[in-house]
Design an enzyme around this catalytic site. Structure first.
Site, mmCIF file in Angstrom:
data_model
loop_
_atom_site.group_PDB
_atom_site.id
_atom_site.type_symbol
_atom_site.label_atom_id
_atom_site.label_comp_id
_atom_site.label_asym_id
_atom_site.label_seq_id
_atom_site.Cartn_x
_atom_site.Cartn_y
_atom_site.Cartn_z
ATOM 1 C CE LYS A 178 -11.527 3.529 0.246
ATOM 2 N NZ LYS A 178 -10.491 4.551 -0.025
ATOM 3 C CE1 TYR A 179 -13.030 4.896 4.904
ATOM 4 C CE2 TYR A 179 -14.103 5.110 2.768
ATOM 5 C CZ TYR A 179 -13.029 5.361 3.601
ATOM 6 O OH TYR A 179 -11.956 6.087 3.132
ATOM 7 C CG ASP A 225 -1.938 1.083 1.220
ATOM 8 O OD1 ASP A 225 -2.832 1.030 0.364
ATOM 9 O OD2 ASP A 225 -1.848 1.996 2.068
ATOM 10 C CG ASN A 226 -0.674 4.859 -0.495
ATOM 11 O OD1 ASN A 226 -0.944 5.011 -1.680
ATOM 12 N ND2 ASN A 226 -1.558 5.090 0.463
ATOM 13 C CD GLU A 284 -2.410 1.679 -3.644
ATOM 14 O OE1 GLU A 284 -3.497 2.264 -3.781
ATOM 15 O OE2 GLU A 284 -1.579 1.998 -2.776
#
Length: 634
Positions: free
Chosen positions: A501-502, A360-361, A389
């Protein structure tokens, strides 16, 4: 100082040459170099390569191509570090052979030339193995007796007089899954946890995917937990973002209790391996305010002037539920302790059977950290793969690939037009990036709903699927794609409305498996049936007058498997055109009929010549995937 021979532009290599280019075990790797010298003498060249640590080098002769390009193919068999170098020399025997044949054909006297050739063979014979010297002497005698064609039977070794060598280049060889694979992303919590995700594996395998990827599976913090649509003030039943890692149940070395236990996860991984798919995990180096590191190691975080820890921001976006990590604390000891802890996370999950990590990132962490941690993991586990990513600037994406990331997300999500798709894919396939950056095309992710997918019809999802799956060897989709989930958060926000995601998505796959599931299954079967889709460098685009039609082909090295894909980029209206296919480049005779078998529809057309009429109605079929093959007799 330059010698007589110049060797330059050696490929594959990374931009700086400090890091290895990439290859795949069991798959041919083309090595090229520009090689030339003054005058008209002929040259010889070879690639010398070996597995790092081996004493023995393998030599492969290079062949000359137009414009002083020389090329050879090697096929490394093992995963891990390798080395290669290029060598060139003046080939006196081949130069002599060319000249004497030209003189003989012109009727000129060649007595002195025959003696000259014999002496070249005599000299070269001193450098061949002893058991080959008698045959070399016989060839020299035959040349002296007037048979200059006898030299064709002698393979002269390199002459040391002007033998020129390059530096040694490093090469990292990955396993096959690094080169080619179809990914499917899902949130285990939307499937009922690890047990439900285990049951879902059968559907994923039936669709033909190779990798199932999970967002973070760790405990989720409660402080500043986000509610639906990334709102503050979560309701009691809001599960929070999986990327807000850490809580009272632990951190990166633990699992979210609502998903199950670590034993449940282990069973999931074992079942995946039984079915022939791999589990990929998200490696997200960030913490919720409740992560154990926050209290145990406050020095690992960024602090504001008032002493509070700084939460993540990408103005105007705010992520109050996430604390970014400070990877470069002032104290070297703190830095090393942090880096060691991050390495421990990887080793822990590798110990639980995970060999693929979606990172991630990564562009928000130091390059030096990635170089360090990937090298350390690969030293013990060379089969571990890392997907970056990094939707960021091109040079940053390239550097991450150079320093060790196996694959990379790309700009494919935002490339929708014919010309920009062609330009981008050609850059990835043939430009300098091709030596070390493997693209992975995703039409959508949990973060990104863009282009024709936004409020788009199923045909938009179909055409983007075909593009992603047939342009590059690696591609992936995020769960819900097969259902055409298409609601953006707003006209300007690329995220999904009611993002997974939430919140937990309750999809009844038995009731509604998805209108696109048959197409996805068929496309993945086509990819497996036609090995030409395992390569990126073999792509060739063909001419279309209609900007809404994109045509491109792929083929195996022997041209026995040739597939032409034509995609209607317009998700709403039928498009037609007379396209032009470069049959010569595909080694298909221009004046003979041949079959174009559509692997999507099952219809077979009989074609002759490169000009062919095509009409694609997106409501019925957005693309042709045509297997071009010799005409079969009745």
């Amino acid at each position: 100082m330059l010698g007589r021979i110049v060797i330059e532009n050696v490929r594959p290599r990374t931009l700086t040459g400090r890091h290895p280019a990439k290859a795949t075990a069991g798959m041919p790797l083309r090595i090229t170099a520009d090689i030339f010298r003054d005058g008209h003498d002929h040259l010889g060249a070879r690639v010398r390569w070996r597995r790092a640590g081996d004493k023995q080098w393998t030599d492969v002769a290079m062949t000359s191509e137009p414009n002083d390009v020389w090329a050879a193919e090697i096929v490394p068999a093992h995963v891990g570090p390798h080395q290669f170098a290029v060598e060139a020399w003046t080939d006196r025997l081949d130069t002599w052979r060319h000249d004497v044949q030209a003189k003989a054909a012109a009727g000129q006297q060649i007595e002195l030339e025959l003696e000259e050739g014999a002496r070249i063979v005599d000299d070269a014979a001193t450098r061949v193995p002893k058991n080959e010297r008698a045959a070399a002497a016989a060839i020299a005698t035959a040349i002296r007796n007037g048979d200059f064609h006898a030299a064709d039977r002698f393979d002269a070794p390199p002459e040391p007089v002007d033998l020129t060598k390059t530096a040694t280049y490093d090469l990292w060889v990955d396993r096959t899954r690094a080169q080619v694979g179809a990914w499917y992303e899902l949130f285990p919590r939307s499937e009922g946890g690890f047990k439900g995700a285990t049951d879902r594996l059968d559907d994923i395998v039936r669709m033909g995917f190779d990798v199932v990827y999970f967002p973070p599976i760790h405990p989720i913090g409660t402080t500043f937990r986000k509610g639906r649509n990334n709102t503050l003030g979560a309701l009691p039943d809001d599960p929070g973002s999986p990327w807000a890692i850490g809580g009272e149940d632990g951190g990166h070395l633990d699992v979210e209790p609502t998903l199950g236990t670590i034993e449940d996860f282990d069973r999931l991984v074992r079942r995946a391996h039984e079915l022939g798919v791999e589990v990929a995990l998200d490696y997200a180096l960030q913490c919720s305010p409740d992560h154990p590191w926050v209290t145990e190691h406050p020095e690992w975080f960024h602090h504001r002037p008032d002493g509070t820890i700084k939460y993540a921001e990408n103005p105007p976006k705010k992520y109050q539920d996430i604390y970014p990590i400070n990877f470069w604390p002032a104290d070297d000891g703190d830095r090393q302790a942090l880096w060691d802890a991050c390495e421990e996370i990887l080793r822990y999950w590798i110990g639980h059977g995970v060999k693929i990590f979606r990172v991630d990132n990564p562009h928000t962490k130091p390059f030096a950290f990635w170089e360090w941690v990937i090298d350390r993991i690969h030293a013990d586990h060379p089969d571990v793969l890392f997907l970056a990513e990094a939707f960021t600037r091109p040079k940053v994406m390239a550097k991450l690939a150079e320093i060790g990331f196996t694959q990379s997300y790309t700009y494919f999500t935002w490339r929708t037009g014919r010309d920009e798709l062609r330009e981008y894919v050609e850059e990835l396939a043939h430009g300098p990036l091709a030596d070390y950056m493997r693209p992975n095309f995703w039409p959508n992710t949990p973060d990104i709903l863009s282009g024709p997918l936004r409020n788009g019809p199923p045909s938009a999802f179909a055409l983007r699927l075909v593009l992603a799956a047939t342009l590059t060897p690696n591609y992936g989709i995020y769960s819900g794609y097969e259902r055409g989930e298409n609601q953006p958060a707003s006209d300007t926000n690329e995220e999904y409305l009611f993002s997974e995601k939430y919140e937990i998505k309750h999809r009844d796959w038995d009731e509604d498996p998805g209108v696109l599931t048959p197409l996805i299954t068929r496309v993945n079967a086509i990819r497996r049936r036609h090995r030409c889709f395992d390569e990126l460098s073999n792509i060739r685009f063909h001419h279309t007058n209609n900007a809404d039609l994109l045509a491109y082909s792929k083929h195996t090295p022997d041209f026995r498997d040739v597939v032409l894909t034509i995609v209607n980029l317009d998700a709403v209206y039928p498009q037609e055109d007379t396209i032009w296919v470069d049959l010569g480049a595909l080694q298909i005779p221009w004046d003979h009929p041949f079959e174009a078998h559509d692997e999507l529809s099952g219809v077979t057309y009989t074609w002759r010549g490169g000009d062919q009429y095509v009409r694609l109605d997106p409501a019925q079929q957005p693309a042709h995937v045509l297997h071009l093959r010799p005409l079969r007799s009745a």
